[in-house]
Motif scaffolding. Structure first.
Motif, PDB file in Angstrom:
ATOM      1  N   GLY A   1      -1.887   1.976   1.097  1.00 40.04           N
ATOM      2  CA  GLY A   1      -1.949   1.590   2.721  1.00 40.04           C
ATOM      3  C   GLY A   1      -3.138   1.337   3.072  1.00 40.04           C
ATOM      4  O   GLY A   1      -4.278   1.783   2.640  1.00 40.04           O
ATOM      5  N   TRP A   2      -3.031   0.549   4.315  1.00 35.16           N
ATOM      6  CA  TRP A   2      -4.228   0.257   5.105  1.00 35.16           C
ATOM      7  C   TRP A   2      -3.925  -0.284   6.457  1.00 35.16           C
ATOM      8  O   TRP A   2      -2.778  -0.237   6.675  1.00 35.16           O
ATOM      9  CB  TRP A   2      -5.129  -0.660   4.454  1.00 35.16           C
ATOM     10  N   THR A   3      -4.928  -0.508   7.428  1.00 35.82           N
ATOM     11  CA  THR A   3      -4.700  -1.199   8.659  1.00 35.82           C
ATOM     12  C   THR A   3      -5.285  -2.144   8.851  1.00 35.82           C
ATOM     13  O   THR A   3      -6.554  -2.300   8.212  1.00 35.82           O
ATOM     14  CB  THR A   3      -5.252  -0.047   9.826  1.00 35.82           C
ATOM     15  N   TRP A   4      -4.774  -3.287   9.344  1.00 34.36           N
ATOM     16  CA  TRP A   4      -5.541  -4.444   9.495  1.00 34.36           C
ATOM     17  C   TRP A   4      -6.587  -4.424  10.384  1.00 34.36           C
ATOM     18  O   TRP A   4      -6.383  -3.857  11.509  1.00 34.36           O
ATOM     19  CB  TRP A   4      -4.548  -5.805   9.532  1.00 34.36           C
ATOM     20  N   ALA A   5      -7.667  -4.932  10.315  1.00 33.62           N
ATOM     21  CA  ALA A   5      -8.808  -5.148  11.361  1.00 33.62           C
ATOM     22  C   ALA A   5      -8.458  -5.953  12.473  1.00 33.62           C
ATOM     23  O   ALA A   5      -8.607  -5.843  13.609  1.00 33.62           O
ATOM     24  CB  ALA A   5     -10.056  -5.534  10.690  1.00 33.62           C
ATOM     25  N   MET A   6      -7.609  -7.012  12.157  1.00 32.10           N
ATOM     26  CA  MET A   6      -7.428  -7.978  13.265  1.00 32.10           C
ATOM     27  C   MET A   6      -6.071  -8.264  13.222  1.00 32.10           C
ATOM     28  O   MET A   6      -5.273  -7.123  13.181  1.00 32.10           O
ATOM     29  CB  MET A   6      -7.969  -9.350  13.033  1.00 32.10           C
ATOM     30  N   ASN A   7      -5.348  -9.510  13.345  1.00 27.47           N
ATOM     31  CA  ASN A   7      -3.717  -9.447  13.454  1.00 27.47           C
ATOM     32  C   ASN A   7      -3.289 -10.047  12.118  1.00 27.47           C
ATOM     33  O   ASN A   7      -2.239 -10.891  12.017  1.00 27.47           O
ATOM     34  CB  ASN A   7      -3.505 -10.632  14.583  1.00 27.47           C
ATOM     35  N   GLU A   8      -3.767  -9.791  10.929  1.00 19.63           N
ATOM     36  CA  GLU A   8      -3.551 -10.498   9.708  1.00 19.63           C
ATOM     37  C   GLU A   8      -2.117 -10.010   9.472  1.00 19.63           C
ATOM     38  O   GLU A   8      -1.516  -9.055   9.954  1.00 19.63           O
ATOM     39  CB  GLU A   8      -4.302  -9.832   8.486  1.00 19.63           C
ATOM     40  N   VAL A   9      -1.291 -10.755   8.568  1.00 19.13           N
ATOM     41  CA  VAL A   9      -0.156 -10.815   7.758  1.00 19.13           C
ATOM     42  C   VAL A   9      -0.317 -10.989   6.527  1.00 19.13           C
ATOM     43  O   VAL A   9      -1.136 -11.628   6.051  1.00 19.13           O
ATOM     44  CB  VAL A   9       1.045 -11.690   8.639  1.00 19.13           C
TER      45      VAL A   9
ATOM     46  N   GLY B   1       8.433  -5.283   8.763  1.00 18.78           N
ATOM     47  CA  GLY B   1       8.068  -5.305  10.203  1.00 18.78           C
ATOM     48  C   GLY B   1       8.534  -6.164  11.082  1.00 18.78           C
ATOM     49  O   GLY B   1       9.609  -7.006  10.711  1.00 18.78           O
ATOM     50  N   ASN B   2       7.951  -6.566  12.153  1.00 18.09           N
ATOM     51  CA  ASN B   2       8.321  -7.383  13.244  1.00 18.09           C
ATOM     52  C   ASN B   2       7.931  -8.725  13.086  1.00 18.09           C
ATOM     53  O   ASN B   2       6.605  -8.879  13.578  1.00 18.09           O
ATOM     54  CB  ASN B   2       8.070  -6.790  14.679  1.00 18.09           C
ATOM     55  N   CYS B   3       8.446  -9.571  12.537  1.00 18.96           N
ATOM     56  CA  CYS B   3       7.980 -10.906  12.319  1.00 18.96           C
ATOM     57  C   CYS B   3       8.625 -11.983  13.158  1.00 18.96           C
ATOM     58  O   CYS B   3       8.805 -13.403  12.942  1.00 18.96           O
ATOM     59  CB  CYS B   3       8.377 -11.527  10.939  1.00 18.96           C
ATOM     60  N   SER B   4       9.055 -11.637  14.369  1.00 13.84           N
ATOM     61  CA  SER B   4      10.005 -12.476  15.360  1.00 13.84           C
ATOM     62  C   SER B   4       9.153 -13.473  16.028  1.00 13.84           C
ATOM     63  O   SER B   4       9.524 -14.722  16.419  1.00 13.84           O
ATOM     64  CB  SER B   4      10.667 -11.648  16.442  1.00 13.84           C
ATOM     65  N   SER B   5       7.741 -13.435  15.756  1.00 11.83           N
ATOM     66  CA  SER B   5       7.025 -14.276  16.476  1.00 11.83           C
ATOM     67  C   SER B   5       6.573 -15.791  15.344  1.00 11.83           C
ATOM     68  O   SER B   5       6.015 -16.495  15.970  1.00 11.83           O
ATOM     69  CB  SER B   5       5.662 -13.868  17.016  1.00 11.83           C
TER      70      SER B   5
END
Length: 443
Positions: A74-82, A95-99
């Protein structure tokens, strides 16, 4: 305040020193000083909104493997990566991919968790060196299966031309115990091409090193050691409450020991149900000094599983003993010697024979699961002795976990006047004499 028995003080003091040492030195293991699991991100292709990277998890631990149900990264993205797509592994949550209206990413989680695919995965979902079911072999036992890789396509970085490494890397292998360093830029990975005649370099490489701590993974030890000899009928059992004290149910006179809070919450079906004993350890290792010959001595090593639900696959045992400085033959296990780098006596690594005893089966109502072998060791005339506990191991590990040893003052001792190193020549001559007398009588 109740007084503490004098012989308990050394053990208590040692525990305090070890705890302090682990906190200061990140639980440095002198028997495997370079052991770690290294996670590498190699960016080998740029895309319009991100990159494609090969992620490799490499187990450099000599005798610690990753067992079922396998690793999770696991990790946390530094920006808004997908994660647009992934092969050789999968994200456990989308996760939430509604956008995203036209192309839906594989995962939009800010903190994704990645798990390995099983070996039977469809070919279109696989990548090179993937799909081991999350299992990683120990480096000294099977290096070809000590790593796993997957390919990941990352996007949604936008117009930011400088991509950042993931943050807060975590490794569950399979439970807690691993602490990972920050993911840092390092020299780009170089590989060979055209039959080794051409060197190819990736664009960027990020790397993190994860180290294991038994103090973080286990509230109590998981194994213990018992001892016996041919020259003394006394058996030195595992120390009482080695892995916790039994919690008896007064109505059933039975007791259950579970692995820990993490395992119970994450998957109740994986709870360890351990046979009720004075030591309450899932695994007991017994060292029996069986024979003492003129130039050799023989030991029987038995590993017993007290767990009613859990089998131990691809188990291994590490034994530290000065006797392994001489030639040793193991009959029913594989074995190899590990470098000690000046940290004490010789260390032998033992593991099962393929298709024979690599699986340590669980216990049932009638018997324990067990595997055993005999070890024939050559004597060193300058050091071998049966006196003062020399013939017993200095320490034993099971699957990388340090087992609780009995205190030296409880070891089986030689009878008074017993020979400490080899059979008595007087007894041998006397035996030959009586043999000749008997033959002469028959003739």
């Amino acid at each position: 305040m109740a007084s503490i028995p004098s012989r308990v003080w050394p053990s208590a003091l040692l525990s305090i020193v070890l705890v302090a040492f682990c906190r200061l030195a990140d639980c440095f293991d002198p028997l495997d000083p370079n052991g770690n699991i290294t996670v590498t991100f190699d960016i080998h292709q740029w895309t319009t909104d991100g990159y494609v990277a090969r992620v490799t998890i490499q187990n450099y631990y000599q005798y610690r493997h990753v067992d079922k149900p396998g690793w999770k990264l696991g990790w946390t993205w530094a920006m808004n990566e997908v994660i647009w797509s992934i092969s050789g592994a999968f994200a456990t949550e989308q996760g939430n991919c509604s956008s995203f209206k036209y192309q839906v990413p594989h995962s939009c989680k800010k903190d994704p968790t990645i798990a390995d695919l099983m070996p039977g995965a469809l070919p279109q979902n696989k990548s090179e060196d993937c799909c081991r079911g999350g299992l990683l072999s120990a480096w000294a036992i099977y290096p070809a299966a000590s790593f796993s890789s997957f390919e990941i396509t990352v996007g949604n970085i936008g117009e930011n031309t400088y991509v950042q490494a993931p943050l807060n890397l975590t490794l569950m292998a399979p439970g807690p115990g691993y602490t990972c360093s920050p993911v840092l830029d390092t020299d780009p990975t170089v590989s060979s091409d055209v039959g080794g005649r051409r060197q190819v370099q990736v664009f960027r490489t990020w790397r993190s090193t994860c180290t294991y701590s038994s103090f973080l993974a286990n509230k109590t030890p998981v194994c213990c050691v018992s001892l016996s000899t041919f020259y003394n009928p006394m058996i030195t059992s595992c120390p009482k409450c080695s892995c916790g004290c039994k919690d008896a149910d007064k109505r059933t006179e039975s007791c259950i020991s579970s692995t820990g809070e993490f395992d119970r919450l994450s998957n109740p079906d994986l709870d360890d149900v351990v046979q009720c004993t004075d030591h309450m350890c899932p695994v007991q290792i017994h060292w029996h000094i069986k024979n003492n010959y003129m130039n050799q001595w023989r030991v029987k090593l038995t590993i017993s599983n007290y767990n009613y639900r859990r089998n131990f696959s691809d188990w291994n045992v590490l034994v530290q003993h000065p006797g392994f400085s001489q030639q040793a033959k193991t009959y029913s296990f594989n074995n190899t010697m590990l470098p000690t780098l000046g940290f004490g006596d010789e260390v032998a690594l033992l593991w099962g024979l393929e298709f024979y005893n690599t699986e340590l089966l669980h216990a049932d109502e009638d018997q324990l699961g067990s595997v055993n072998t005999e070890i024939l060791l050559t004597k060193d005339s300058h050091s071998f002795t049966l006196s003062n506990g020399w013939a017993f191991p200095r320490r034993i590990y099971f699957n990388g976990e340090n087992c609780e040893m009995p205190l030296p003052d409880t070891f089986p001792m030689l009878p008074n006047g017993g020979c400490s190193s080899r059979p008595s020549y007087y007894h041998i001559i006397l035996l030959i004499f009586f043999t000749f007398v008997t033959l002469a009588t028959w003739l």
